[in-house]
Design a protein around this motif. Structure first.
Motif, PDB file in Angstrom:
ATOM      1  N   ALA A   1       0.817  -1.205   0.000  1.00  0.00           N
ATOM      2  CA  ALA A   1       0.000   0.000   0.000  1.00  0.00           C
ATOM      3  C   ALA A   1       0.857   1.263   0.000  1.00  0.00           C
ATOM      4  O   ALA A   1       1.986   1.279   0.469  1.00  0.00           O
ATOM      5  CB  ALA A   1      -0.925   0.006   1.215  1.00  0.00           C
ATOM      6  N   THR A   2       0.269   2.334  -0.536  1.00  0.00           N
ATOM      7  CA  THR A   2       0.812   3.687  -0.442  1.00  0.00           C
ATOM      8  C   THR A   2      -0.297   4.581   0.093  1.00  0.00           C
ATOM      9  O   THR A   2      -1.413   4.556  -0.427  1.00  0.00           O
ATOM     10  CB  THR A   2       1.265   4.208  -1.817  1.00  0.00           C
ATOM     11  OG1 THR A   2       2.265   3.347  -2.348  1.00  0.00           O
ATOM     12  CG2 THR A   2       1.818   5.620  -1.707  1.00  0.00           C
TER      13      THR A   2
ATOM     14  N   GLU B   1      -6.319  -5.148  -4.480  1.00  0.00           N
ATOM     15  CA  GLU B   1      -7.469  -4.414  -3.976  1.00  0.00           C
ATOM     16  C   GLU B   1      -7.487  -4.503  -2.457  1.00  0.00           C
ATOM     17  O   GLU B   1      -7.620  -5.593  -1.885  1.00  0.00           O
ATOM     18  CB  GLU B   1      -8.765  -4.979  -4.556  1.00  0.00           C
ATOM     19  CG  GLU B   1      -9.990  -4.137  -4.261  1.00  0.00           C
ATOM     20  CD  GLU B   1      -9.977  -2.805  -5.000  1.00  0.00           C
ATOM     21  OE1 GLU B   1     -10.674  -1.876  -4.542  1.00  0.00           O
ATOM     22  OE2 GLU B   1      -9.266  -2.700  -6.020  1.00  0.00           O
TER      23      GLU B   1
ATOM     24  N   TYR C   1      -7.033   6.428   3.181  1.00  0.00           N
ATOM     25  CA  TYR C   1      -7.226   5.982   1.801  1.00  0.00           C
ATOM     26  C   TYR C   1      -5.862   5.553   1.259  1.00  0.00           C
ATOM     27  O   TYR C   1      -4.897   6.321   1.325  1.00  0.00           O
ATOM     28  CB  TYR C   1      -7.806   7.111   0.954  1.00  0.00           C
ATOM     29  CG  TYR C   1      -9.175   7.565   1.427  1.00  0.00           C
ATOM     30  CD1 TYR C   1     -10.335   7.085   0.831  1.00  0.00           C
ATOM     31  CD2 TYR C   1      -9.290   8.476   2.473  1.00  0.00           C
ATOM     32  CE1 TYR C   1     -11.582   7.502   1.262  1.00  0.00           C
ATOM     33  CE2 TYR C   1     -10.540   8.900   2.908  1.00  0.00           C
ATOM     34  CZ  TYR C   1     -11.679   8.404   2.309  1.00  0.00           C
ATOM     35  OH  TYR C   1     -12.922   8.816   2.734  1.00  0.00           O
TER      36      TYR C   1
ATOM     37  N   GLN D   1      -9.399   1.017   0.104  1.00  0.00           N
ATOM     38  CA  GLN D   1      -8.811   1.300  -1.196  1.00  0.00           C
ATOM     39  C   GLN D   1      -9.290   2.656  -1.705  1.00  0.00           C
ATOM     40  O   GLN D   1     -10.492   2.952  -1.709  1.00  0.00           O
ATOM     41  CB  GLN D   1      -9.187   0.209  -2.198  1.00  0.00           C
ATOM     42  CG  GLN D   1      -8.640   0.412  -3.593  1.00  0.00           C
ATOM     43  CD  GLN D   1      -7.143   0.169  -3.680  1.00  0.00           C
ATOM     44  OE1 GLN D   1      -6.580  -0.587  -2.897  1.00  0.00           O
ATOM     45  NE2 GLN D   1      -6.486   0.804  -4.632  1.00  0.00           N
ATOM     46  N   ALA D   2      -8.350   3.508  -2.121  1.00  0.00           N
ATOM     47  CA  ALA D   2      -8.718   4.825  -2.641  1.00  0.00           C
ATOM     48  C   ALA D   2      -9.367   4.683  -4.011  1.00  0.00           C
ATOM     49  O   ALA D   2      -8.955   3.843  -4.825  1.00  0.00           O
ATOM     50  CB  ALA D   2      -7.475   5.707  -2.741  1.00  0.00           C
TER      51      ALA D   2
ATOM     52  N   ASP E   1      -3.506   3.422  -1.870  1.00  0.00           N
ATOM     53  CA  ASP E   1      -3.385   2.859  -3.216  1.00  0.00           C
ATOM     54  C   ASP E   1      -2.600   1.576  -3.064  1.00  0.00           C
ATOM     55  O   ASP E   1      -1.399   1.603  -2.775  1.00  0.00           O
ATOM     56  CB  ASP E   1      -2.668   3.847  -4.134  1.00  0.00           C
ATOM     57  CG  ASP E   1      -2.597   3.363  -5.571  1.00  0.00           C
ATOM     58  OD1 ASP E   1      -3.195   2.309  -5.870  1.00  0.00           O
ATOM     59  OD2 ASP E   1      -1.922   4.018  -6.379  1.00  0.00           O
ATOM     60  N   SER E   2      -3.256   0.446  -3.219  1.00  0.00           N
ATOM     61  CA  SER E   2      -2.649  -0.845  -2.940  1.00  0.00           C
ATOM     62  C   SER E   2      -2.348  -1.597  -4.223  1.00  0.00           C
ATOM     63  O   SER E   2      -3.037  -1.436  -5.236  1.00  0.00           O
ATOM     64  CB  SER E   2      -3.570  -1.677  -2.052  1.00  0.00           C
ATOM     65  OG  SER E   2      -3.016  -2.938  -1.783  1.00  0.00           O
TER      66      SER E   2
ATOM     67  N   GLU F   1     -10.037   5.430  -7.898  1.00  0.00           N
ATOM     68  CA  GLU F   1      -9.052   5.746  -8.933  1.00  0.00           C
ATOM     69  C   GLU F   1      -8.938   7.262  -9.122  1.00  0.00           C
ATOM     70  O   GLU F   1      -9.929   7.969  -9.221  1.00  0.00           O
ATOM     71  CB  GLU F   1      -9.454   5.094 -10.255  1.00  0.00           C
ATOM     72  CG  GLU F   1      -8.431   5.296 -11.366  1.00  0.00           C
ATOM     73  CD  GLU F   1      -8.830   4.592 -12.650  1.00  0.00           C
ATOM     74  OE1 GLU F   1      -8.108   4.752 -13.659  1.00  0.00           O
ATOM     75  OE2 GLU F   1      -9.862   3.884 -12.642  1.00  0.00           O
TER      76      GLU F   1
ATOM     77  N   ARG G   1     -10.972  14.095  -7.097  1.00  0.00           N
ATOM     78  CA  ARG G   1     -10.439  13.026  -7.943  1.00  0.00           C
ATOM     79  C   ARG G   1     -10.114  13.578  -9.326  1.00  0.00           C
ATOM     80  O   ARG G   1     -10.865  14.379  -9.874  1.00  0.00           O
ATOM     81  CB  ARG G   1     -11.457  11.885  -8.093  1.00  0.00           C
ATOM     82  CG  ARG G   1     -11.804  11.142  -6.820  1.00  0.00           C
ATOM     83  CD  ARG G   1     -12.951  10.174  -7.069  1.00  0.00           C
ATOM     84  NE  ARG G   1     -12.678   9.304  -8.207  1.00  0.00           N
ATOM     85  CZ  ARG G   1     -13.615   8.689  -8.912  1.00  0.00           C
ATOM     86  NH1 ARG G   1     -14.893   8.868  -8.627  1.00  0.00           N
ATOM     87  NH2 ARG G   1     -13.279   7.889  -9.901  1.00  0.00           N
TER      88      ARG G   1
ATOM     89  N   VAL H   1      -2.579   7.714   0.592  1.00  0.00           N
ATOM     90  CA  VAL H   1      -2.975   8.801  -0.300  1.00  0.00           C
ATOM     91  C   VAL H   1      -3.585   9.958   0.483  1.00  0.00           C
ATOM     92  O   VAL H   1      -3.270  11.128   0.234  1.00  0.00           O
ATOM     93  CB  VAL H   1      -3.983   8.308  -1.355  1.00  0.00           C
ATOM     94  CG1 VAL H   1      -4.437   9.452  -2.255  1.00  0.00           C
ATOM     95  CG2 VAL H   1      -3.381   7.183  -2.183  1.00  0.00           C
TER      96      VAL H   1
END
Length: 517
Positions: free
Chosen positions: A341-342, A358, A352, A371-372, A354-355, A374, A386, A344
């Motif tokens: 994960a990162t 999922e 939130y 999960q953030a 970004d993995s 897109e 977004r 966000v």
């Protein structure tokens, strides 16, 4: 002699008083340099250089702790000097030689900290201000160097060369003023001749008077890294910039802390959480020692919710998401499992990410990791931003959604404003602040064509880093010729009144300024 030097404070120490202070601390300067590794025959020359740099800092920086500042300049001088690094110092006598050999096995950062604590007699908070957080790795045993303060007394220090350092400083200031004046006059003529061609911004801001292309009268340019006196906005309070970084030091409102290799920093309460290129996550605030919170992947950044006083990062070892609450006197840490994960964004206890795969919604106590969506840019105050395509941002609050033209972006703490890039400004994208109520840009009085290097919200304000050349704000398409001296102006704008002021001008920074987001 007071320890703190504050610009604008009645009765603050002048150059002569600073010189008197430096004379009293001359033995500390010379002894530190010898123990850091400088040859004794070269130590006095280096000490003169360090004291000259100390005069520069005292002239330009606000809220200086003199003891910490002097130690910082001594270590900086040692780090920059080739003789101190490449020539082994002559053997010292007896026990002192053994102590120097013990110092030789330490890393440069560890050695600087041991010597500063032993000879400079600094408190833990002053050490953090002067040298940054303690280096990662095994701590140095205090008992190993318990006799270092006594042994340092054996080092000869000679007569103070403070007056020589002061004379060099005065000469540099006079030369710098002449250079700035000549450059400003030449720059004004060049800008006046090309102003009709240079202004190409489509930003909806009022066009300036062509005769005002020079530096703002509210902040005169200075040599070296430093701050000028502020000029309050008419009819309103003076504005402070968001916390900023000059390539070597973090500048809070009333404190500067050295932190080489900073990657990014985020606002949390009355301070910031910063990450460095070694992956360390540290909490920096006024009046308290710098605290290491943990480690993340080198080069990664943390996220924060300033209003909730929470921060989050991905642990370097386990890959888990770590959420740290900094409220109250007993901070609380929550660890949530995650894979690849990162982080966000963080808002109201929800992280939130970004993995790589999922990320399932995971709850641990009051913390939720999910999960953030897109293209997620930011979340604040329940508002999400977004990136839908190259020039369109979707902003949603509950069941309401709208579109804003822009590229990349961040939200104010309350989610009422969006800071984004003007997609039509290709040479150096402008930052545009959009009031999400009516969905229109604020008419902030930045000069059209200004080169904005960074921008960030604070509580009710937004700060811009505007690049300047020799005190002149140049348009982005103007070529950089010989003699180009990059500098930066911190411009602070009140969101409620859409009014701005030049707050700080910085020249000689080690890198482009960074802001806390």
């Amino acid at each position: 002699m007071p320890d703190v030097l504050v610009h604008g404070r009645p009765g603050r120490p002048g150059v002569q008083e600073i010189a008197t202070y430096a004379v009293g601390r001359w033995p500390v300067v010379v002894r530190m340099l010898v123990l850091l590794g400088a040859p004794p025959r070269h130590a006095q020359d280096l000490a003169t250089t360090a004291v000259g740099a100390f005069f520069e800092r005292c002239a330009h920086d606000e809220w200086l702790d003199l003891d910490a500042t002097l130690v910082a300049e001594v270590v900086d001088t040692w780090e920059r000097d080739r003789t101190a690094w490449w020539h082994r110092p002559e053997p010292c006598a007896g026990d002192l030689d053994e102590a120097v050999e013990a110092l030789d096995v330490l890393s440069p950062a560890q050695r600087a900290r041991v010597v500063a604590q032993a000879v400079g007699a600094l408190t833990p908070e002053q050490l953090d201000d002067a040298l940054g957080p303690a280096p990662l790795g095994s701590p140095v045993g205090e008992s190993t160097f318990a006799d270092l303060p006594r042994l340092a007394e054996e080092i000869p220090v000679g007569d103070p060369h403070v007056e020589q350092a002061r004379s060099r400083y005065v000469q540099r200031r006079r030369g710098g003023r002449r250079l700035t004046l000549v450059a400003a006059v030449a720059g004004l003529a060049a800008v006046a001749a090309t102003v009709t061609v240079a202004v190409r911004s489509i930003d909806p801001q009022p066009a300036p008077d062509p005769g005002a292309a020079g530096p703002s009268p509210s902040a005169a340019p200075v040599a070296g890294v430093g701050a000028t006196a502020r000029v309050p906005l008419t009819g309103g309070p003076d504005l402070d910039p968001v916390t900023w970084y000059d390539g070597r030091r973090i500048h809070l409102a009333d404190r500067t802390v050295r932190l080489p290799g900073l990657v990014a920093m985020v606002r949390v309460g009355d301070g910031v959480v910063a990450t460095d290129d070694g992956g360390r996550v540290v909490h920096v605030r006024a009046g308290r020692p710098v605290e290491t919170l943990g480690r993340t992947t080198p080069g990664a950044a943390a996220v924060a919710d300033p209003q909730a006083r929470e921060t989050a990062w991905v642990d370097a070892t386990s890959g888990a998401v770590v959420v740290r609450s900094l409220r109250g006197t007993t901070p609380r840490t929550t660890t949530v499992p995650a894979v690849g994960a990162t982080v966000v964004a963080l808002d109201d206890g929800t992280v939130y990410v970004d993995s790589a795969g999922e990320q399932p919604l995971t709850r641990v106590g009051d913390v939720v990791v999910l999960q953030a969506p897109e293209g997620l840019l930011d979340v604040a105050g329940g508002t999400q931003a977004r990136q839908l395509d190259d020039d369109l941002i979707a902003v949603s609050t509950g069941h309401d959604a709208s579109g804003v033209t822009g590229r990349d972006g961040s939200l104010s703490d309350d989610g009422h404003y969006l800071l984004t890039r003007d997609v039509a400004a290709s040479a150096a994208p402008l930052r545009v602040v959009v009031d999400l109520g009516p969905g229109t840009p604020l008419p902030l009085d930045l000069r059209p064509g200004a080169i904005v290097r960074d921008a960030a919200f604070d509580d009710g304000t937004v700060t811009f880093v505007v690049e300047v050349q020799n005190g002149i704000q140049y348009p982005p398409d103007r070529p950089r010729g010989r003699g180009y001296i990059p500098g930066y102006t911190l411009v602070v704008c009140d969101l409620a009144r859409a009014a701005c002021q030049d707050d700080v001008e910085v020249f000689g920074a080690a890198a482009p300024l960074k802001l806390a987001h």
